[in-house]
Design a protein around this motif. Sequence first.
Motif, mmCIF file in Angstrom:
data_model
loop_
_atom_site.group_PDB
_atom_site.id
_atom_site.type_symbol
_atom_site.label_atom_id
_atom_site.label_comp_id
_atom_site.label_asym_id
_atom_site.label_seq_id
_atom_site.Cartn_x
_atom_site.Cartn_y
_atom_site.Cartn_z
ATOM 1 N N LYS A 83 0.798 -1.279 -0.054
ATOM 2 C CA LYS A 83 0.030 0.103 0.062
ATOM 3 C C LYS A 83 0.767 1.495 -0.125
ATOM 4 O O LYS A 83 0.547 2.270 -0.713
ATOM 5 C CB LYS A 83 -1.028 0.120 1.285
ATOM 6 N N MET A 84 1.948 1.305 0.800
ATOM 7 C CA MET A 84 2.842 2.304 0.750
ATOM 8 C C MET A 84 3.669 2.663 -0.343
ATOM 9 O O MET A 84 3.571 3.725 -0.989
ATOM 10 C CB MET A 84 4.004 2.575 1.936
ATOM 11 N N ALA A 85 3.900 1.375 -1.148
ATOM 12 C CA ALA A 85 4.743 1.540 -2.613
ATOM 13 C C ALA A 85 3.500 2.154 -3.382
ATOM 14 O O ALA A 85 3.848 3.053 -4.291
ATOM 15 C CB ALA A 85 4.935 0.033 -2.824
ATOM 16 N N ALA A 86 2.286 1.725 -3.327
ATOM 17 C CA ALA A 86 1.317 2.452 -4.409
ATOM 18 C C ALA A 86 1.071 3.773 -4.275
ATOM 19 O O ALA A 86 1.080 4.495 -5.262
ATOM 20 C CB ALA A 86 -0.118 1.670 -4.232
ATOM 21 N N PHE A 87 0.951 4.246 -2.787
ATOM 22 C CA PHE A 87 1.052 5.533 -2.561
ATOM 23 C C PHE A 87 2.129 6.469 -3.094
ATOM 24 O O PHE A 87 2.056 7.724 -3.871
ATOM 25 C CB PHE A 87 0.941 5.814 -1.083
ATOM 26 N N VAL A 88 3.511 5.756 -2.895
ATOM 27 C CA VAL A 88 4.886 6.612 -3.545
ATOM 28 C C VAL A 88 4.666 6.763 -4.897
ATOM 29 O O VAL A 88 4.928 7.766 -5.463
ATOM 30 C CB VAL A 88 6.050 5.783 -2.959
ATOM 31 N N ILE A 89 4.235 5.621 -5.665
ATOM 32 C CA ILE A 89 4.212 5.657 -6.826
ATOM 33 C C ILE A 89 3.223 6.441 -7.656
ATOM 34 O O ILE A 89 3.475 7.331 -8.372
ATOM 35 C CB ILE A 89 3.892 4.121 -7.418
ATOM 36 N N VAL A 90 2.184 6.743 -7.053
ATOM 37 C CA VAL A 90 0.967 7.806 -7.272
ATOM 38 C C VAL A 90 1.633 8.975 -6.871
ATOM 39 O O VAL A 90 1.524 9.902 -7.806
ATOM 40 C CB VAL A 90 -0.145 7.506 -6.380
ATOM 41 N N GLY A 91 2.397 9.298 -6.124
ATOM 42 C CA GLY A 91 3.334 10.777 -5.670
ATOM 43 C C GLY A 91 4.157 10.740 -6.891
ATOM 44 O O GLY A 91 4.293 12.063 -7.243
ATOM 45 N N LEU A 92 4.740 9.842 -7.166
ATOM 46 C CA LEU A 92 5.727 10.215 -8.053
ATOM 47 C C LEU A 92 5.257 10.283 -9.718
ATOM 48 O O LEU A 92 5.772 11.363 -10.282
ATOM 49 C CB LEU A 92 6.838 9.022 -8.019
ATOM 50 N N ARG A 129 -4.020 9.119 -15.802
ATOM 51 C CA ARG A 129 -4.473 8.007 -15.800
ATOM 52 C C ARG A 129 -3.688 6.873 -15.223
ATOM 53 O O ARG A 129 -4.455 6.168 -14.321
ATOM 54 C CB ARG A 129 -4.676 7.398 -17.400
ATOM 55 N N ALA A 130 -2.365 6.903 -15.199
ATOM 56 C CA ALA A 130 -1.753 5.921 -14.410
ATOM 57 C C ALA A 130 -1.779 6.193 -12.901
ATOM 58 O O ALA A 130 -1.850 5.257 -12.182
ATOM 59 C CB ALA A 130 -0.112 5.983 -14.950
ATOM 60 N N GLU A 131 -1.738 7.545 -12.622
ATOM 61 C CA GLU A 131 -2.138 7.727 -10.915
ATOM 62 C C GLU A 131 -3.499 7.164 -10.562
ATOM 63 O O GLU A 131 -3.400 6.378 -9.655
ATOM 64 C CB GLU A 131 -2.171 9.308 -10.833
ATOM 65 N N ALA A 132 -4.537 7.547 -11.183
ATOM 66 C CA ALA A 132 -5.706 6.715 -11.036
ATOM 67 C C ALA A 132 -5.889 5.240 -11.007
ATOM 68 O O ALA A 132 -6.374 4.814 -10.032
ATOM 69 C CB ALA A 132 -6.835 7.407 -11.976
ATOM 70 N N PHE A 133 -5.133 4.685 -11.705
ATOM 71 C CA PHE A 133 -5.038 3.274 -11.860
ATOM 72 C C PHE A 133 -4.340 2.621 -10.578
ATOM 73 O O PHE A 133 -4.685 1.751 -9.916
ATOM 74 C CB PHE A 133 -4.500 2.810 -13.313
ATOM 75 N N ILE A 134 -3.161 3.175 -10.475
ATOM 76 C CA ILE A 134 -2.361 2.778 -9.314
ATOM 77 C C ILE A 134 -3.067 3.118 -7.929
ATOM 78 O O ILE A 134 -3.008 2.463 -7.260
ATOM 79 C CB ILE A 134 -0.914 3.332 -9.197
ATOM 80 N N PHE A 135 -3.766 4.491 -7.875
ATOM 81 C CA PHE A 135 -4.432 4.518 -6.658
ATOM 82 C C PHE A 135 -5.533 3.827 -6.298
ATOM 83 O O PHE A 135 -5.785 3.390 -4.985
ATOM 84 C CB PHE A 135 -5.036 6.033 -6.820
ATOM 85 N N LEU A 136 -6.222 2.901 -7.468
ATOM 86 C CA LEU A 136 -7.250 2.231 -6.891
ATOM 87 C C LEU A 136 -6.585 0.849 -6.269
ATOM 88 O O LEU A 136 -7.419 0.250 -5.449
ATOM 89 C CB LEU A 136 -7.805 1.597 -8.444
#
Length: 151
Positions: A83-92, A129-136
């Motif tokens: 979950k933390m990795a997903a959050f960091v990826i969305v941030g990046l 779009r990538a942010e939205a997908f990873i955020f899910l």
Amino acid sequence: MDTTDLLLAIFHHLLVFSLAGIIGAEFVLIRGDLPAATLRRLVGIDRHYGIIAMLIIVVGIGRVIYGLKGWEFYVYNWVFWAKMAAFVIVGLLSIIPTVRFVSWNRQASASPGFQVPAAQLASVRTYVRAEAFIFLLIPVFAAAMARGYGY
């Protein structure tokens, strides 16, 4: 039940839902042309994106430290780290859109006839779009954690 844990959980969830709304708003606003008024709106929304993301981190740390589950539940839980990795990826992924929104807004302020370059807009759409997908993935991991997976 510990009131601190409850309040932290409520605030954390409200912030995450707010961030989802902001990503959705950005997604909608970049679908068409970007006149100066829309660019100003995007910059303001994106500023709130950063503020809310930082608050999510602060409140999340509070949940780890002061929550009923204890920090050990989180530190040794692979789903938490996913979950933390997903959050960091969305941030990046949000960095490029943020930089572009600010740049476009400056250019539109300096030159009333400014048009957002189509290639740059297409690139920003891909990032959002990538942010939205990873955020899910974040609520998926959160639901798994709440049910004891990963520990």
